[in-house]
Scaffold this motif. Structure first.
Motif, PDB file in Angstrom:
ATOM      1  N   HIS A  14      20.329  -3.554 -17.778  1.00 55.09           N
ATOM      2  CA  HIS A  14      19.309  -3.035 -16.858  1.00 55.09           C
ATOM      3  C   HIS A  14      19.522  -3.508 -15.426  1.00 55.09           C
ATOM      4  O   HIS A  14      19.734  -4.695 -15.181  1.00 55.09           O
ATOM      5  CB  HIS A  14      17.919  -3.475 -17.315  1.00 55.09           C
ATOM      6  CG  HIS A  14      16.823  -2.993 -16.409  1.00 55.09           C
ATOM      7  ND1 HIS A  14      16.496  -1.672 -16.299  1.00 55.09           N
ATOM      8  CD2 HIS A  14      16.024  -3.650 -15.563  1.00 55.09           C
ATOM      9  CE1 HIS A  14      15.520  -1.541 -15.425  1.00 55.09           C
ATOM     10  NE2 HIS A  14      15.217  -2.731 -14.962  1.00 55.09           N
ATOM     11  N   VAL A  15      19.447  -2.560 -14.511  1.00 52.66           N
ATOM     12  CA  VAL A  15      19.402  -2.830 -13.076  1.00 52.66           C
ATOM     13  C   VAL A  15      18.237  -2.026 -12.513  1.00 52.66           C
ATOM     14  O   VAL A  15      17.877  -0.993 -13.074  1.00 52.66           O
ATOM     15  CB  VAL A  15      20.725  -2.457 -12.363  1.00 52.66           C
ATOM     16  CG1 VAL A  15      21.848  -3.392 -12.763  1.00 52.66           C
ATOM     17  CG2 VAL A  15      21.107  -1.020 -12.632  1.00 52.66           C
ATOM     18  N   PRO A  16      17.614  -2.494 -11.419  1.00 49.23           N
ATOM     19  CA  PRO A  16      16.440  -1.801 -10.879  1.00 49.23           C
ATOM     20  C   PRO A  16      16.815  -0.587 -10.030  1.00 49.23           C
ATOM     21  O   PRO A  16      16.727  -0.613  -8.807  1.00 49.23           O
ATOM     22  CB  PRO A  16      15.745  -2.891 -10.053  1.00 49.23           C
ATOM     23  CG  PRO A  16      16.857  -3.786  -9.618  1.00 49.23           C
ATOM     24  CD  PRO A  16      17.849  -3.776 -10.755  1.00 49.23           C
ATOM     25  N   ASN A  17      17.256   0.466 -10.686  1.00 48.80           N
ATOM     26  CA  ASN A  17      17.571   1.728 -10.018  1.00 48.80           C
ATOM     27  C   ASN A  17      17.381   2.845 -11.047  1.00 48.80           C
ATOM     28  O   ASN A  17      17.038   2.568 -12.202  1.00 48.80           O
ATOM     29  CB  ASN A  17      18.986   1.698  -9.418  1.00 48.80           C
ATOM     30  CG  ASN A  17      20.083   1.532 -10.447  1.00 48.80           C
ATOM     31  OD1 ASN A  17      19.951   1.952 -11.602  1.00 48.80           O
ATOM     32  ND2 ASN A  17      21.188   0.934 -10.054  1.00 48.80           N
ATOM     33  N   PRO A  18      17.559   4.098 -10.663  1.00 55.90           N
ATOM     34  CA  PRO A  18      17.336   5.191 -11.626  1.00 55.90           C
ATOM     35  C   PRO A  18      18.201   5.097 -12.893  1.00 55.90           C
ATOM     36  O   PRO A  18      17.739   5.426 -13.987  1.00 55.90           O
ATOM     37  CB  PRO A  18      17.668   6.453 -10.817  1.00 55.90           C
ATOM     38  CG  PRO A  18      17.336   6.067  -9.406  1.00 55.90           C
ATOM     39  CD  PRO A  18      17.768   4.623  -9.299  1.00 55.90           C
ATOM     40  N   ARG A  19      19.449   4.628 -12.772  1.00 56.48           N
ATOM     41  CA  ARG A  19      20.291   4.466 -13.970  1.00 56.48           C
ATOM     42  C   ARG A  19      19.697   3.427 -14.902  1.00 56.48           C
ATOM     43  O   ARG A  19      19.677   3.606 -16.125  1.00 56.48           O
ATOM     44  CB  ARG A  19      21.705   4.038 -13.586  1.00 56.48           C
ATOM     45  CG  ARG A  19      22.543   5.124 -12.974  1.00 56.48           C
ATOM     46  CD  ARG A  19      23.867   4.573 -12.537  1.00 56.48           C
ATOM     47  NE  ARG A  19      23.601   3.606 -11.457  1.00 56.48           N
ATOM     48  CZ  ARG A  19      24.370   2.578 -11.146  1.00 56.48           C
ATOM     49  NH1 ARG A  19      25.456   2.337 -11.801  1.00 56.48           N
ATOM     50  NH2 ARG A  19      24.053   1.775 -10.167  1.00 56.48           N
ATOM     51  N   GLY A  20      19.246   2.324 -14.333  1.00 57.29           N
ATOM     52  CA  GLY A  20      18.638   1.269 -15.140  1.00 57.29           C
ATOM     53  C   GLY A  20      17.354   1.734 -15.805  1.00 57.29           C
ATOM     54  O   GLY A  20      17.082   1.404 -16.958  1.00 57.29           O
ATOM     55  N   ASN A  42      19.637  -8.376 -17.604  1.00 56.16           N
ATOM     56  CA  ASN A  42      19.679  -8.152 -16.159  1.00 56.16           C
ATOM     57  C   ASN A  42      20.445  -9.328 -15.579  1.00 56.16           C
ATOM     58  O   ASN A  42      19.915 -10.406 -15.424  1.00 56.16           O
ATOM     59  CB  ASN A  42      18.248  -8.069 -15.602  1.00 56.16           C
ATOM     60  CG  ASN A  42      18.210  -8.043 -14.089  1.00 56.16           C
ATOM     61  OD1 ASN A  42      17.691  -8.956 -13.466  1.00 56.16           O
ATOM     62  ND2 ASN A  42      18.762  -7.014 -13.491  1.00 56.16           N
ATOM     63  N   GLU A  53      20.136  -6.345  -7.416  1.00 58.51           N
ATOM     64  CA  GLU A  53      20.036  -5.845  -8.791  1.00 58.51           C
ATOM     65  C   GLU A  53      19.502  -6.896  -9.760  1.00 58.51           C
ATOM     66  O   GLU A  53      19.275  -6.615 -10.927  1.00 58.51           O
ATOM     67  CB  GLU A  53      21.398  -5.328  -9.258  1.00 58.51           C
ATOM     68  CG  GLU A  53      21.822  -4.101  -8.472  1.00 58.51           C
ATOM     69  CD  GLU A  53      23.076  -3.453  -8.999  1.00 58.51           C
ATOM     70  OE1 GLU A  53      23.815  -4.085  -9.788  1.00 58.51           O
ATOM     71  OE2 GLU A  53      23.320  -2.303  -8.620  1.00 58.51           O
ATOM     72  N   ARG A 105      26.358   6.642 -13.721  1.00 58.53           N
ATOM     73  CA  ARG A 105      26.044   7.553 -12.617  1.00 58.53           C
ATOM     74  C   ARG A 105      26.868   8.824 -12.723  1.00 58.53           C
ATOM     75  O   ARG A 105      27.926   8.849 -13.337  1.00 58.53           O
ATOM     76  CB  ARG A 105      26.250   6.859 -11.287  1.00 58.53           C
ATOM     77  CG  ARG A 105      27.709   6.670 -10.943  1.00 58.53           C
ATOM     78  CD  ARG A 105      27.867   5.905  -9.673  1.00 58.53           C
ATOM     79  NE  ARG A 105      28.243   4.562 -10.094  1.00 58.53           N
ATOM     80  CZ  ARG A 105      28.240   3.499  -9.353  1.00 58.53           C
ATOM     81  NH1 ARG A 105      27.894   3.544  -8.138  1.00 58.53           N
ATOM     82  NH2 ARG A 105      28.586   2.334  -9.816  1.00 58.53           N
ATOM     83  N   THR A 135      21.166   9.709 -15.401  1.00 59.62           N
ATOM     84  CA  THR A 135      19.888  10.137 -14.821  1.00 59.62           C
ATOM     85  C   THR A 135      19.990  11.636 -14.586  1.00 59.62           C
ATOM     86  O   THR A 135      21.053  12.234 -14.691  1.00 59.62           O
ATOM     87  CB  THR A 135      19.629   9.424 -13.480  1.00 59.62           C
ATOM     88  OG1 THR A 135      20.717   9.718 -12.596  1.00 59.62           O
ATOM     89  CG2 THR A 135      19.517   7.933 -13.675  1.00 59.62           C
TER      90      THR A 135
END
Length: 139
Positions: A14-20, A42, A53, A105, A135
């Motif tokens: 997990h990363v804090p973006n739309p992919r995550g 993370n 991230e 991505r 995403t």
């Protein structure tokens, strides 16, 4: 033979973006479907003073609240020091994970041929099925 029922494990990178966010949503769905616990990883290499991230403070609390509301058993791990591919492979091995979920991505034709180096290493290094989640394409 023990009468204990072993709960499976789903690991999510997990990363804090739309992919995550996409990976997390699918990971929660898979954990719920399988009756498994969810281990959210993370990580940070730790080679920068600030890693955008790497969740901290309110963002980390928000993730924990979101997972608690999902109703699945979960654990959040935040290792520092190794790259993400190595860290995910280690967690998959340690937990004997049934599934690893990662976000990827959208890429150009050449990018699709090469894939991301981290995603490619993850696919090659782990010994369990990998669910690679994209995403929605940009409008």
């Amino acid at each position: 033979m023990s009468g204990d029922v072993q709960m499976g494990t789903v690991v999510v990178g997990h990363v804090p973006n739309p992919r995550g966010a996409a990976a997390l949503a699918h990971g929660v769905q898979e954990a719920r479907r399988r009756g498994a616990r969810l281990v959210v990883v993370n990580s940070s290499r730790g080679d920068a003073l600030v890693d955008p991230e790497y969740l901290q403070g309110e963002a980390l609390r928000g993730l924990s609240d979101q997972l608690a509301a999902s109703g699945v058993a979960f654990e959040v791990r935040q290792p520092v020091g190794r790259d993400v591919a190595e860290e995910l492979a280690a967690v998959v091995t340690e937990t004997a994970a049934d599934l690893l979920v990662i976000g990827i991505r959208h890429r150009s034709a050449v990018g699709k041929l090469l894939m991301g180096s981290a995603a490619q290493r993850i696919l090659l290094d782990v010994d369990c099925p990998v669910l690679a989640v994209k995403t929605a394409p940009p409008a």
